[in-house]
Design a protein around this motif. Sequence first.
Motif, PDB file in Angstrom:
ATOM      1  N   HIS A   1       0.809  -1.078   0.028  1.00  0.00           N
ATOM      2  CA  HIS A   1      -0.064   0.087  -0.155  1.00  0.00           C
ATOM      3  C   HIS A   1       0.845   1.358   0.084  1.00  0.00           C
TER       4      HIS A   1
ATOM      5  N   LYS B   1      -1.183   3.779   3.121  1.00  0.00           N
ATOM      6  CA  LYS B   1      -2.457   3.344   2.319  1.00  0.00           C
ATOM      7  C   LYS B   1      -3.173   4.516   1.871  1.00  0.00           C
TER       8      LYS B   1
ATOM      9  N   ASP C   1      -6.531   7.127   1.596  1.00  0.00           N
ATOM     10  CA  ASP C   1      -7.572   7.334   2.461  1.00  0.00           C
ATOM     11  C   ASP C   1      -9.145   6.804   2.016  1.00  0.00           C
TER      12      ASP C   1
ATOM     13  N   TYR D   1      -9.869   3.729   0.875  1.00  0.00           N
ATOM     14  CA  TYR D   1     -10.394   2.490   1.273  1.00  0.00           C
ATOM     15  C   TYR D   1     -10.042   1.863   2.664  1.00  0.00           C
ATOM     16  N   THR D   2     -10.639   0.837   2.950  1.00  0.00           N
ATOM     17  CA  THR D   2     -10.336   0.041   4.306  1.00  0.00           C
ATOM     18  C   THR D   2      -9.714  -1.357   3.996  1.00  0.00           C
TER      19      THR D   2
ATOM     20  N   THR E   1     -10.055  -4.816   5.243  1.00  0.00           N
ATOM     21  CA  THR E   1     -11.076  -5.740   6.286  1.00  0.00           C
ATOM     22  C   THR E   1     -11.001  -7.148   6.014  1.00  0.00           C
TER      23      THR E   1
ATOM     24  N   GLN F   1      -1.041  -6.580   9.316  1.00  0.00           N
ATOM     25  CA  GLN F   1      -0.899  -5.564   8.624  1.00  0.00           C
ATOM     26  C   GLN F   1       0.452  -4.935   8.985  1.00  0.00           C
TER      27      GLN F   1
END
Length: 123
Positions: A27, A110, A112, A114-115, A117, A122
């Motif tokens: 990311h 990364k 901003d 998207y997340t 999940t 990580q």
Amino acid sequence: MSHQGRCNCGAIRFEVDGPLVEASACHCAQCRKQSGHVMAGADCHEDALHVEGTPRWYEASPLARRGFCPDCGCQLFWQAHGDSTISVNLGALDAPTGLRLEKHIYVADKGDYYTITDGLPQE
């Protein structure tokens, strides 16, 4: 175990004779800018990678270079300078790969929009 892959136009084809390990989604800002989102790759020993055609290498930073097709621009490889392993972009592999992502890296960088999940580690 072997994996085959190619760029979009077929000018660069490659085979990995051996395992691909540490499948990860990167990311970092460079990968996001280069790909338009996230890059996913897995590592092999550089001696296990056999390439037909001539990829072009971009010196992405003082730490690493990126290999891509000079005709279609497809991103194919990432390698840290002086390292004997090379990362192969998972999207360039022919299916089925039998691989699964193991982790996400550079998540502090990364986007901003998207997340993450999926529950994978990580870093």
